[in-house]
Design an enzyme around this catalytic site. Structure first.
Site, PDB file in Angstrom:
ATOM      1  N   CYS A  20       0.852  -1.182   0.000  1.00  6.97           N
ATOM      2  CA  CYS A  20       0.000   0.000   0.000  1.00  6.97           C
ATOM      3  C   CYS A  20       0.891   1.237   0.000  1.00  6.97           C
ATOM      4  O   CYS A  20       2.086   1.148   0.290  1.00  6.97           O
ATOM      5  CB  CYS A  20      -0.875   0.048   1.254  1.00  6.97           C
ATOM      6  SG  CYS A  20      -2.016  -1.329   1.388  1.00  6.97           S
ATOM      7  N   GLY A  46      -0.550   0.191  -4.900  1.00  6.25           N
ATOM      8  CA  GLY A  46      -1.898  -0.314  -4.630  1.00  6.25           C
ATOM      9  C   GLY A  46      -2.883   0.278  -5.599  1.00  6.25           C
ATOM     10  O   GLY A  46      -2.920   1.503  -5.769  1.00  6.25           O
ATOM     11  N   ASN A 122       0.424   1.109   5.840  1.00  7.79           N
ATOM     12  CA  ASN A 122       0.933   0.219   4.801  1.00  7.79           C
ATOM     13  C   ASN A 122       1.663  -0.889   5.524  1.00  7.79           C
ATOM     14  O   ASN A 122       2.510  -0.609   6.368  1.00  7.79           O
ATOM     15  CB  ASN A 122       1.883   1.044   3.910  1.00  7.79           C
ATOM     16  CG  ASN A 122       2.895   0.195   3.178  1.00  7.79           C
ATOM     17  OD1 ASN A 122       2.604  -0.952   2.826  1.00  7.79           O
ATOM     18  ND2 ASN A 122       4.073   0.739   2.956  1.00  7.79           N
ATOM     19  N   GLY A 123       1.327  -2.135   5.233  1.00  7.24           N
ATOM     20  CA  GLY A 123       2.018  -3.236   5.889  1.00  7.24           C
ATOM     21  C   GLY A 123       1.045  -4.272   6.394  1.00  7.24           C
ATOM     22  O   GLY A 123      -0.111  -4.317   5.966  1.00  7.24           O
ATOM     23  N   TYR A 265      12.115  -4.630  -6.800  1.00  3.32           N
ATOM     24  CA  TYR A 265      10.871  -4.588  -7.558  1.00  3.32           C
ATOM     25  C   TYR A 265       9.852  -3.534  -7.118  1.00  3.32           C
ATOM     26  O   TYR A 265       9.300  -2.823  -7.952  1.00  3.32           O
ATOM     27  CB  TYR A 265      10.230  -5.982  -7.508  1.00  3.32           C
ATOM     28  CG  TYR A 265       8.840  -6.062  -8.078  1.00  3.32           C
ATOM     29  CD1 TYR A 265       8.608  -5.804  -9.430  1.00  3.32           C
ATOM     30  CD2 TYR A 265       7.752  -6.394  -7.279  1.00  3.32           C
ATOM     31  CE1 TYR A 265       7.331  -5.875  -9.965  1.00  3.32           C
ATOM     32  CE2 TYR A 265       6.470  -6.469  -7.806  1.00  3.32           C
ATOM     33  CZ  TYR A 265       6.266  -6.210  -9.148  1.00  3.32           C
ATOM     34  OH  TYR A 265       5.015  -6.270  -9.656  1.00  3.32           O
TER      35      TYR A 265
END
Ligand code: SF4
Length: 492
Positions: A20, A46, A122-123, A265
């Site tokens: 995210c 996201g 985020n996570g 990535y």
């Protein structure tokens, strides 16, 4: 392969999906517009949903959330006009936990006795189930299925008086990897987990005395012309209000375990993460890969998009020409209906085309960032052979992915990971390549400027290559029955 708006270059079930993105701004004109722009720059993290909460005056919050891409959700002038105020937080969602439903779309907002609070993170929390059970026993009612609500309830039941102390109290109880932004009446808050697995950076618009910005990556600072100030440190909480910024470090010292896959990535190539430019690092990884796994060939071809910098590094080091031998179609929607096996098989050709003159009659080195299930690699190798390649050698700029991620990245369960079940030779046979090589773990660390991997203190999270999960997987240990749910949440 890291494009905008969504990486349609892989089969949807064959790849790591980003987690995210979070963004926040304190004290700026057009805070909502800046946040929408920041989220747009973070779209690669996201694509399922996005939301923005603004604050126009004490106690007056405005929110808009929607499913889809940022441009579609916030492209409406009426929506933006409703998001009043000089302070805002926003979130891009990839559904790592909780189904994609509007009630799960962040930032989550709650009214407390101390006022309103919007939270976006985020996570992934690794003890969310354990905490949720305890909270439900205490009478808490969960409206959404995502882990984010755990933060809200822990803050609500905390006995501390101030919102910051309550947040610290909550964060001391959660385990996992997270970067968080929060907005309440008097301040914007940013926090990173004690090991700093997920990124969060601080920026400023207008220099000293100007607006503060928090963002998952520096590319989101660039789009709003904010200057990069610094990374939020692992375990650091920053409280930004009209008096400036206050830094709190309530956790004891632990190892830093920044997600090494951000370099390979996830992060956008124009971002600088943890002081290191992603693009340059990817080229260095490609160079290291070439040193480790040389093979005589005529051309180096990246699997676009995120394989490109590593392939450039590989070609430079190997002194083999670099060519765009595969062209990616950026306009394939992820919801393209592929009803039959035959059509499904055509899928990869919708996403990639062989640039035949660059490949025909040549010994080709293909460079990609990872192999997850292997289905995409197999189709690409096949396509390159059909275009007339004499030999196809696959080179991968990450070590073999042998373990799932439980820290916020959507990965298949272990049994579906090609490298967890086959050695490199078998994998080469399965994907149909003449040879296959991955960068070694030590090689990856060398590309990051280390002597190699120090197993006592690697400095990065690399659990998907090593199984070295530094943050306890409490839910899996205490609640093995959650395993299927976790995997299901991870897109299984
Ligand atoms: S397990 Fe892999 S993808 Fe997940 S945080 Fe660690 S390095 Fe990143």
């Amino acid at each position: 392969m890291h494009p905008l708006p969504h990486d349609t270059s892989r089969d949807d079930d064959d790849g790591f999906h980003e987690e995210c993105g979070v963004f926040g701004v304190w004290n700026a004109t057009d805070a909502a517009a800046l946040t929408a722009l920041g989220l747009h720059a973070l779209q690669h993290r996201g694509q399922e949903a996005a939301g923005v909460v603004t604050l126009s005056e004490p106690g007056k919050f405005h929110a808009h959330r929607g499913l889809g891409l940022v441009g579609d959700i916030f492209g409406d002038a009426k929506v933006m006009a409703g998001l009043k105020g000089r302070c805002a937080v926003g979130h891009n969602r990839y559904a790592t936990t909780g189904e994609t439903a509007l009630r799960n779309v962040q930032p989550l907002f709650a009214d407390f006795e101390f006022g309103g609070l919007a939270v976006a993170h985020n996570g992934n929390l690794t003890n969310a189930t354990t905490l949720k059970r305890a909270l439900v026993r205490r009478g808490c009612i969960f409206q959404a299925t995502s882990d984010s609500e755990v933060f809200i309830h822990l803050i609500a039941i905390s006995l501390y008086a101030s919102v910051v102390d309550r947040l610290i109290d909550a964060l001391k109880q959660v385990q996992g990897a997270y970067s968080l932004v929060g907005l309440h009446d008097g301040a914007m808050i940013g926090a990173r987990d004690p090991m700093g697995v997920r990124p969060l950076v601080l920026g400023r618009i207008g220099g000293e005395g100007g607006a503060y910005v928090l963002a998952s990556e520096t590319c989101a600072l660039d789009i709003v012309s904010a200057d990069f100030v610094r990374d939020i440190e692992p375990g650091e909480i920053v409280v930004i209000d009209n008096n400036g910024l206050r830094s709190i470090k309530p956790f004891g010292r632990t190892q830093n375990r920044f997600c090494i896959f951000e370099y390979i990535y996830f992060a956008r190539p124009d971002s600088v993460v943890e002081g290191t430019p992603v693009y340059t690092t990817r080229k260095l990884i490609g160079q290291e890969l070439a040193r480790e796994s040389h093979v005589d060939a005529d051309v180096v071809v990246p699997v676009p998009d995120s394989g490109v910098p590593a392939a450039m590094g590989y070609a430079t080091e190997a002194k083999i020409p670099f060519e765009l031998g595969i062209i990616r179609n950026h306009y394939v929607g992820r919801t393209f209906i592929e009803p039959t096996d035959q059509i499904r098989h055509l899928g990869v050709k919708l996403k990639h085309s062989a640039n035949k003159p660059m490949i025909e009659g040549k010994r080709v080195i293909l460079v990609d960032d990872s192999i997850v299930r292997g289905t995409t690699s197999k189709k690409i190798v096949e396509m390159v052979r059909q275009a007339g390649a004499k030999e196809v050698h696959m080179r991968i700029s990450s070590p073999p992915t042998t373990h799932s991620c439980f820290y916020g990245i959507d990965t298949p369960e272990r049994s579906k990971l090609l490298a967890a079940n086959h050695d490199v030779e078998e994998m080469a046979r399965i994907i149909g390549a003449d040879s296959l090589a991955f960068i070694s773990l030590n090689g990856l660390y060398r590309a990051l400027g280390r002597d190699g991997r120090d197993s006592a203190n690697p400095g990065y999270c690399d659990a998907c290559f090593t199984g070295d999960y530094a943050i306890p997987l409490t839910d899996l240990v205490d609640h093995p029955e959650r395993m299927p749910a976790l995997l299901a949440a991870n897109g299984q």
